[in-house]
Each structure stands twice: as structure tokens, then as C-alpha cells.
Design a protein around this motif. Structure first.
Motif, PDB file in Angstrom:
ATOM      1  N   TRP A 207       0.863  -1.423  -0.004  1.00 23.20           N
ATOM      2  CA  TRP A 207      -0.014  -0.015  -0.037  1.00 23.20           C
ATOM      3  C   TRP A 207       0.724   1.206  -0.013  1.00 23.20           C
ATOM      4  N   LEU A 208       1.687   1.370   0.818  1.00 21.33           N
ATOM      5  CA  LEU A 208       2.670   2.388   0.971  1.00 21.33           C
ATOM      6  C   LEU A 208       3.831   2.560   0.020  1.00 21.33           C
ATOM      7  N   ALA A 209       3.850   1.565  -0.878  1.00 19.96           N
ATOM      8  CA  ALA A 209       5.133   1.748  -1.968  1.00 19.96           C
ATOM      9  C   ALA A 209       4.533   1.984  -3.355  1.00 19.96           C
ATOM     10  N   ASP A 210       3.212   1.338  -3.485  1.00 19.44           N
ATOM     11  CA  ASP A 210       2.672   1.759  -4.988  1.00 19.44           C
ATOM     12  C   ASP A 210       2.337   3.152  -5.070  1.00 19.44           C
ATOM     13  N   PRO A 211       2.641   3.842  -5.933  1.00 14.18           N
ATOM     14  CA  PRO A 211       2.173   5.058  -6.491  1.00 14.18           C
ATOM     15  C   PRO A 211       0.790   5.329  -6.403  1.00 14.18           C
ATOM     16  N   GLN A 212       0.119   4.186  -7.018  1.00 15.28           N
ATOM     17  CA  GLN A 212      -1.293   3.944  -7.363  1.00 15.28           C
ATOM     18  C   GLN A 212      -2.176   4.233  -5.767  1.00 15.28           C
ATOM     19  N   PHE A 213      -1.464   3.737  -4.758  1.00 15.46           N
ATOM     20  CA  PHE A 213      -2.536   3.627  -3.662  1.00 15.46           C
ATOM     21  C   PHE A 213      -1.981   4.589  -2.455  1.00 15.46           C
ATOM     22  N   LYS A 214      -0.630   4.999  -2.610  1.00  9.18           N
ATOM     23  CA  LYS A 214       0.032   5.927  -1.591  1.00  9.18           C
ATOM     24  C   LYS A 214      -0.937   6.814  -1.020  1.00  9.18           C
ATOM     25  N   LEU A 215      -1.357   7.817  -1.838  1.00  6.16           N
ATOM     26  CA  LEU A 215      -2.290   8.735  -1.160  1.00  6.16           C
ATOM     27  C   LEU A 215      -3.382   8.464  -0.513  1.00  6.16           C
ATOM     28  N   ALA A 216      -3.994   7.127  -1.287  1.00  6.20           N
ATOM     29  CA  ALA A 216      -5.354   6.937  -0.805  1.00  6.20           C
ATOM     30  C   ALA A 216      -5.202   6.152   0.414  1.00  6.20           C
ATOM     31  N   ALA A 217      -3.934   5.597   0.643  1.00  7.97           N
ATOM     32  CA  ALA A 217      -3.727   5.031   2.002  1.00  7.97           C
ATOM     33  C   ALA A 217      -3.466   6.026   3.014  1.00  7.97           C
ATOM     34  N   ILE A 218      -2.885   6.988   2.737  1.00  9.42           N
ATOM     35  CA  ILE A 218      -2.451   8.088   3.570  1.00  9.42           C
ATOM     36  C   ILE A 218      -4.052   8.731   4.112  1.00  9.42           C
ATOM     37  N   ILE A 219      -4.772   9.376   3.085  1.00 14.04           N
ATOM     38  CA  ILE A 219      -6.080   9.535   3.359  1.00 14.04           C
ATOM     39  C   ILE A 219      -7.012   8.714   4.277  1.00 14.04           C
ATOM     40  N   PHE A 220      -6.823   7.378   4.074  1.00 17.40           N
ATOM     41  CA  PHE A 220      -7.709   6.441   4.862  1.00 17.40           C
ATOM     42  C   PHE A 220      -7.172   6.483   6.185  1.00 17.40           C
ATOM     43  N   ALA A 221      -5.929   6.417   6.526  1.00 20.31           N
ATOM     44  CA  ALA A 221      -5.309   6.402   7.835  1.00 20.31           C
ATOM     45  C   ALA A 221      -5.680   7.976   8.543  1.00 20.31           C
ATOM     46  N   LEU A 222      -5.651   8.879   7.937  1.00 16.12           N
ATOM     47  CA  LEU A 222      -5.919  10.058   8.487  1.00 16.12           C
ATOM     48  C   LEU A 222      -7.438  10.090   8.866  1.00 16.12           C
ATOM     49  N   MET A 223      -8.285   9.569   7.997  1.00 13.80           N
ATOM     50  CA  MET A 223      -9.876   9.356   8.205  1.00 13.80           C
ATOM     51  C   MET A 223      -9.919   8.717   9.435  1.00 13.80           C
ATOM     52  N   VAL A 292       7.099  10.690   8.848  1.00 13.98           N
ATOM     53  CA  VAL A 292       7.375   9.769   9.532  1.00 13.98           C
ATOM     54  C   VAL A 292       7.444   8.451   8.479  1.00 13.98           C
ATOM     55  N   LEU A 293       6.475   8.450   7.480  1.00 14.64           N
ATOM     56  CA  LEU A 293       6.577   7.342   6.751  1.00 14.64           C
ATOM     57  C   LEU A 293       7.530   7.190   5.703  1.00 14.64           C
ATOM     58  N   PHE A 294       7.798   8.420   5.052  1.00 15.03           N
ATOM     59  CA  PHE A 294       8.420   8.566   3.888  1.00 15.03           C
ATOM     60  C   PHE A 294       9.849   9.478   4.043  1.00 15.03           C
ATOM     61  N   GLY A 295       9.965  10.157   5.081  1.00 16.42           N
ATOM     62  CA  GLY A 295      10.955  11.117   5.217  1.00 16.42           C
ATOM     63  C   GLY A 295      10.539  12.613   4.304  1.00 16.42           C
ATOM     64  N   VAL A 296      11.651  13.069   3.787  1.00 15.44           N
ATOM     65  CA  VAL A 296      11.265  14.266   3.008  1.00 15.44           C
ATOM     66  C   VAL A 296      11.160  13.997   1.559  1.00 15.44           C
ATOM     67  N   ASN A 297      11.180  12.534   1.162  1.00 14.88           N
ATOM     68  CA  ASN A 297      10.841  12.306  -0.192  1.00 14.88           C
ATOM     69  C   ASN A 297       9.594  11.070  -0.483  1.00 14.88           C
ATOM     70  N   PRO A 298       8.542  11.746  -0.229  1.00 16.10           N
ATOM     71  CA  PRO A 298       7.231  10.868  -0.266  1.00 16.10           C
ATOM     72  C   PRO A 298       7.076  10.239  -1.826  1.00 16.10           C
ATOM     73  N   GLY A 299       7.872  10.934  -2.765  1.00 16.17           N
ATOM     74  CA  GLY A 299       7.570  10.355  -4.177  1.00 16.17           C
ATOM     75  C   GLY A 299       6.449  11.387  -4.644  1.00 16.17           C
ATOM     76  N   GLN A 300       6.574  11.296  -6.114  1.00 18.68           N
ATOM     77  CA  GLN A 300       5.414  12.503  -6.588  1.00 18.68           C
ATOM     78  C   GLN A 300       4.125  11.912  -6.441  1.00 18.68           C
ATOM     79  N   SER A 301       3.884  10.919  -6.320  1.00 20.12           N
ATOM     80  CA  SER A 301       2.520  10.683  -6.264  1.00 20.12           C
ATOM     81  C   SER A 301       1.775  10.769  -4.856  1.00 20.12           C
TER      82      SER A 301
END
Lengths: 350, 293
Positions: A207-223, A292-301
Motif C-alpha cells: 500500500w505505501l510503496a505503490d504510487p497508485q495507492f500511496k495517497l489513498a492509503a494516507i487519506i484512509f489512515a487520516l480518516m 515519519v513514513l517517507f522522510g522528505v521524499n514521499p515521491g511524486q504520487s
């Protein structure tokens, strides 16, 4: 005289007061044409009004001076650290300062902002910030509302449910990021284990490595962390709606869905507003979570403006460029909060 | 009638929609507690144990260990102390300043107060990134670390700066919380006290403060949680490793033991313990407070 001071103290609107005064002031001049008999009376009125106005002015001045020791020191801190700092941040963004020595204030330009507009990583971060802000806010509100409606059904141990739902909000982003990195762990995490457990192996992801799901996974956890807050706010809103409204709708034969959609939810506008504003504030702090999850480079996605700002200013030491990113983030916040504050102000709820 | 029959009639007697309702509510409880539960169980496993056991169950007896908790506590204890030294005064001061400001801007009405109030309210929503560079600059010039002696830690470089920063950024939200409460206080009561010759300060001390105890509780809980949980200001403003607060220390623990989930989870609980304790003790009051009951 006494009554007008009382009105000023109890916060009677300034508009009505000054209208009142000007009316009374115009009165004597109209009467002077009438004859000498009323003259004496009008004189006393004028004198009284004059006294009144200066007394009011004195009172306002004294109220200002009297209240100053209370709000003055906190205001000084807020104006210096918040507004002074933002103004200073703006100046720095105009200097083009690269972090060596001190900034050159002699030639200010908007070059940094021009550079931002042609920076593809800025465009991505800007878009992700918007998506995160909107999706997180809307989804949390919807989930919070649904749970609030359920908790509102005269259930037992309501307080226990409420306390558990709100619990994640007391945790720091650092802590929740650590829990969710474990939840999303591709090999042993609870989410993939659960998917395997019900035979949906095909759906398991990194979930946290795939650019396709990264942002959605973050949003879900924040939710997960903040929907409980929406629930509590909505629950209070639901409790404020009188029982008779439910009954009236039932007598009219409205279905439960119609009752909520047409009658109840429209009345929860104030709750929605206040919860949404708080969610926006937390969404802006999502930096901690991503850091915490990605440091300063979460990747463009999954890059968002707050992370980009930190990367640019504190990792690459391009202070002016980082300040420009921060100003964009600040402008975005104003765009959301400005209308809210205006509406609150107009309604007299400030 | 057998016990099984009796049970069946009891269930049949219950409204089906009620059963469904409780089932959904319990499912939501599971949703909100699952990450905590999974993390808690993992914290008792060995560095390899979490690979072989299910993430939501305790390890088999032979593999049950507290070593992750010990290591996590060792690594975070200094951060816990620093966080407490920084957060407790900042919490109390920001709440006090917020209370004073709310009183001055609500109960002592004067012309122009609404303008000041708008600036306070807007201050709640400032993204910290917008002030990070100027703050770094400012505190590099004005370091109070060596100047204010603090008995417990001899070298408190950065911690006091961080604490003051949190006070300043906490004032807006505290003011808003107190203001909504003070707006409901009966003006006539304050007027009566004023006619009796009480000064604004006396009224604040004798009437407003005693009335504020419930809202002080809510504000202190909220502020303590926010200040304790902050990461961004802490990583920027405290450079000395021995003065790191617990969130920064936890982040480093996480970064340096990437695959040791048991240690990370134990660390997360150790770092969260103070706010969890505060929440468990005052959670209901907090829930009422945030809902504005």
C-alpha cells in the motif's frame, strides 16, 4: 443617560446607537423654527446628548485601556510570532536567498514564484494537497455523520462508544504513522492478512510503496484518526434538533432516508462547517504523518506542499524557494478559512 | 424449556434492527481499535516473532517477551523528560494567556475588539510551514537556552525556545475555546460586581476564573495533546540531540530500526502513554468539550 451607558455596556449595536443620537441631534434644529417656547427644552436635550456622547467616548476609551492588560500581552505574542513571521516569510521569499550568509534585501523580486509555476514537482504537490484536503475532509465528514446517526439511536453505553471512536485523535501523527506503517505492511500487516483471511489474496498490495495507492492509503489512515471527531460534533448537532421534527416527518410518511436527507442533514450545516474547518487544519498538519513514513521524499504520487516546503528549505537549504512554497500553502489556507471567517463574522458568531 | 430454546426466544424477542445496529457499532469499535490492538500485540513479540504469528494475536507463550518495551523505554526516556519539561509550562501558559485574552476581548467590550478577535481566530489556522524559516532565523539570533536557568536539565538549548513558540501558537485556539465559554457569562452579573467597585482584574480573579474551571480542563487537555504531539517545530527548533522531545526521538527510533516492528510499536505506545493516560482519565470531558456541549 444611564440607560444609554447600560446599552453600550451590554453590547447594544453601535449602529442603532449613533442613529439614535443623530436623530435626537437633528430634532432641536427643526424645532427652533417653531418658536421660543420649545427652545429651552431643546437646549437641555442638546446638552444631555453632548454629555452622553463624551461619556460614551470616555467609556470606550477607558474600556480599551482597562482591557488592554488582558489581551495585550497575548496579542503581542501572536502578532509577533504569527503575523510578523508570515510577513517576514514573504519578504524572504522575495529575496531569492539560497541559505548562504544572510538574505540580500536590496533586490526583491517575484522570481521564486515564477520558478514555482514552471516546477513540475510543485504542480504535483499542489494537486496532491488539494486531493488530500478535499477527500480527507469529505470522507471523514460522511463517515462521522453515519456513525453519529447510529450512536444517536438511543443506544446503551453510548459514552463508551463515543470515547473509543474519539481515541485516535489523542495520538500524535508520529504514533499513528507508525501504527499504520505496520497495518499497511505488505507481508505481515493486518490489512493484507485480513484480505488473505477472507480469500481476497488478489487484492493485497504494498500500500505505501505503490504510487497508485500511496495517497489513498494516507487519506484512509487520516480518516481513521479524525472521523471520530466529526462523529462527536455531529452527535451534538443531532441532539440539538428537536424531537418534534422527526415526528412531523414520520406523520407525513417520510422514509428514514428522506427524513435524514431532506430534514436532518440540512440542519446540521453549522456542525458540518465547524468540523470541516478543524479537519482542514489537521490536513495541513499531515506533514508529520508523511514525514515519519517517507522522510522528505514521499515521491511524486504523495508529495504535498508542506513536505515539499520542508524538503526545499531544510533539506536543500533553498530558503527563499521554501518560503515561496510556504506562501502558496498559506494562500490556500486563506482561501478555505477566509470565507469561513467571513460567514461567522456576518452571523455574529465570532 | 431448554437453555438453548430460551436463548433462541430471547434473541427472537430482540428487535432485529437493534442487533444490526449494535453489530455495526461494534464493527466500528474494531475499526478504530484495530491499529492499536495489532500494534500492542506486536510489541510483545520477538524481532522475528511478528513474521510468524498473526498480527492481531499474542505470540505463543514461549515467544512472549517484554524486551521491545525495555529497549523502547531506554531510547525514549530522555525524550519523555524533555517533552514534559517543554509541554507542561507551554500548556499552562498558553491556556492562561488564552483565558486572559478571551476575557479582554469578550467581557470587556470596546470598539475594535472584533478586529483583534478576527486576527486571533485566523491565527488558529496558520500552517506552521508559513512561519518556519523566519522562526528558525529568529531563534538562531535569540537563544534563551543559556540565559534562563532550568534546574532539572542543565543544558536546555532549544527546549525553552520551543516551549515559547508553542505558547505563542497555542494562544489563538485557547482564546477561541475560552471565548465561546465567556460569551455565555451573564453580563449583568459582571455589571453588578462593577457597580460594587470591583476592578476588571478583581472580576477576572473572583468571578471569571472560578467559572472557567470546566473550560480550563478542556483547553489544558487539548493543548497538552497538541504540544506533546507536535513534530515539525521540534525537529526544526531543537538541534541538540540530548534535548530532543519524544516525537523526534520516536521518529528516529522508527528510522533506525526499519524492520523491527515490535520495537517501533512498543516505542509508539511509550511515546503516546502520557496523552493516552490524559485521554482515558478525561476523555469524556474532552468529548463534551470538543462537541461544545
Amino acid at each position: 443617560m444611564a440607560s444609554s451607558i447600560f446599552a453600550a455596556l451590554t453590547g447594544d449595536t453601535d449602529e442603532s446607537r449613533s442613529d439614535d443620537e443623530s436623530q435626537r441631534r437633528s430634532e432641536p434644529s427643526a424645532r427652533t423654527d417653531g418658536g421660543t417656547v420649545t427652545d429651552g427644552a431643546s437646549d437641555t436635550t442638546t446638552a444631555a446628548v453632548g454629555d452622553d456622547a463624551t461619556a460614551l467616548g470616555r467609556l470606550r476609551r477607558s474600556r480599551f485601556l482597562e482591557s488592554l492588560p488582558f489581551w495585550g500581552p497575548p496579542a503581542l505574542l501572536v502578532f509577533f510570532f504569527v503575523y510578523g513571521a508570515i510577513a517576514w516569510n514573504f519578504v524572504i521569499s522575495l529575496t531569492g536567498w539560497e541559505g548562504l550568509g544572510s538574505p540580500d534585501y536590496s533586490s526583491l523580486s517575484t522570481e521564486m514564484y515564477a520558478q514555482l509555476l514552471s516546477d513540475p514537482s510543485f504542480a504535483a504537490a499542489f494537486q496532491n494537497t488539494l486531493v488530500l484536503l478535499v477527500a480527507f475532509t469529505v470522507l471523514s465528514l460522511i463517515l462521522g455523520l453515519l456513525v453519529a446517526i447510529l450512536v444517536d439511536q438511543k443506544i446503551r453505553i453510548e459514552n463508551t462508544f463515543r470515547t473509543i471512536y474519539l481515541l485516535p485523535m489523542s495520538l500524535s501523527f508520529v504514533v499513528t504513522a507508525i501504527f499504520w506503517s505496520w497495518m499497511y505492511n505488505p507481508s505481515n500487516g493486518l490489512i493484507n492478512e485480513a484480505l488473505r483471511g477472507i480469500g481476497l489474496d488478489a487484492l493485497t498490495q504494498a500500500w505505501l510503496a505503490d504510487p497508485q495507492f500511496k495517497l489513498a492509503a494516507i487519506i484512509f489512515a487520516l480518516m481513521w484518526q479524525f472521523s471520530g471527531y466529526c462523529m462527536v460534533v455531529y452527535l451534538a448537532g443531532l441532539r440539538a434538533i428537536p424531537e418534534s421534527q422527526y415526528e412531523a416527518a414520520r406523520i407525513d410518511g417520510a422514509s428514514t432516508i428522506k427524513l435524514y436527507w431532506r430534514v436532518i442533514i440540512p440542519q446540521l450545516r453549522a456542525s458540518t462547517m465547524s468540523a470541516a474547518v478543524v479537519l482542514v487544519v489537521f490536513a495541513l498538519k499531515a506533514f508529520d504523518f508523511l514525514f515519519v513514513l517517507f522522510g522528505v521524499n514521499p515521491g511524486q504520487s504523495a508529495d504535498i506542499l508542506s513536505v515539499m516546503m520542508y524538503r526545499v528549505a531544510f533539506d536543500r537549504i533553498q530558503w527563499a524557494y521554501g518560503s515561496a512554497v510556504a506562501m502558496v500553502l498559506f494562500a490556500m489556507t486563506l482561501g478555505v478559512i477566509g470565507p469561513y471567517l467571513y460567514v461567522q463574522y456576518r452571523r455574529g458568531e465570532l | 424449556m431448554s437453555a438453548a430454546d430460551r436463548l433462541q426466544t430471547t434473541i427472537a424477542g430482540l428487535d432485529r434492527t437493534r442487533i444490526a445496529l449494535y453489530a455495526v457499532l461494534l464493527a466500528m469499535v474494531a475499526f478504530y481499535l484495530a491499529p492499536l490492538e495489532s500494534g500492542f500485540m506486536t510489541a510483545f513479540k520477538t524481532p522475528d516473532g511478528f513474521r510468524t504469528t498473526t498480527p492481531f494475536a499474542l505470540p505463543p507463550l514461549g515467544e512472549f517477551t517484554l524486551s521491545a518495551w525495555g529497549t523502547a523505554f531506554d531510547r525514549l526516556s530522555n525524550g519523555l523528560l524533555n517533552s514534559a519539561l517543554m509541554a507542561v509550562p507551554a500548556t499552562v501558559l498558553s491556556a492562561l494567556f488564552g483565558s486572559l485574552a478571551a476575557y479582554g476581548l469578550t467581557n470587556l467590550s470596546w470598539r475594535g475588539q472584533i478586529g483583534v478577535l478576527v486576527l486571533f481566530v485566523a491565527g488558529v489556522f496558520i500552517p506552521y510551514q508559513a512561519v518556519l524559516v523566519p522562526l528558525t532565523q529568529f531563534w538562531s539570533f535569540v537563544d534563551l537556552g543559556g540565559r534562563i536557568p532550568l534546574a532539572i536539565v542543565a543544558d536546555n538549548e532549544g527546549l525553552i525556545n520551543l516551549s515559547i513558540t508553542h505558547v505563542a501558537y497555542g494562544i489563538p485556539i485557547c482564546t477561541v475555546l475560552f471565548r465561546s465559554y465567556y460569551a455565555t457569562i451573564d453580563d449583568e452579573m459582571l455589571e453588578a460586581a462593577r457597580l460594587d467597585g470591583a476592578s476588571a482584574a478583581t472580576i477576572y480573579r473572583r468571578i471569571i476564573l472560578p467559572l472557567s474551571i470546566p473550560i480550563f480542563a478542556v483547553t489544558l487537555i487539548y493543548q497538552f495533546t497538541q504540544i506533546w504531539n507536535d513534530l515539525l517545530f521540534a525537529i526544526v527548533l531543537v538541534s541538540n540531540p540530548s534535548n530532543q522531545v519524544v516525537t523526534v526521538a520516536l521518529n528516529q527510533l522508527q528510522g533506525s530500526f526499519v524492520q523491527q516492528f515490535n520495537l517501533q510499536m512498543a516505542g509508539a505506545f511509550v511515546a503516546a502513554l502520557p496523552t493516552l493516560v490524559v485521554y482515558v482519565l478525561f476523555g469524556e470531558q474532552f468529548a463534551k468539550g470538543v462537541a461544545g456541549d
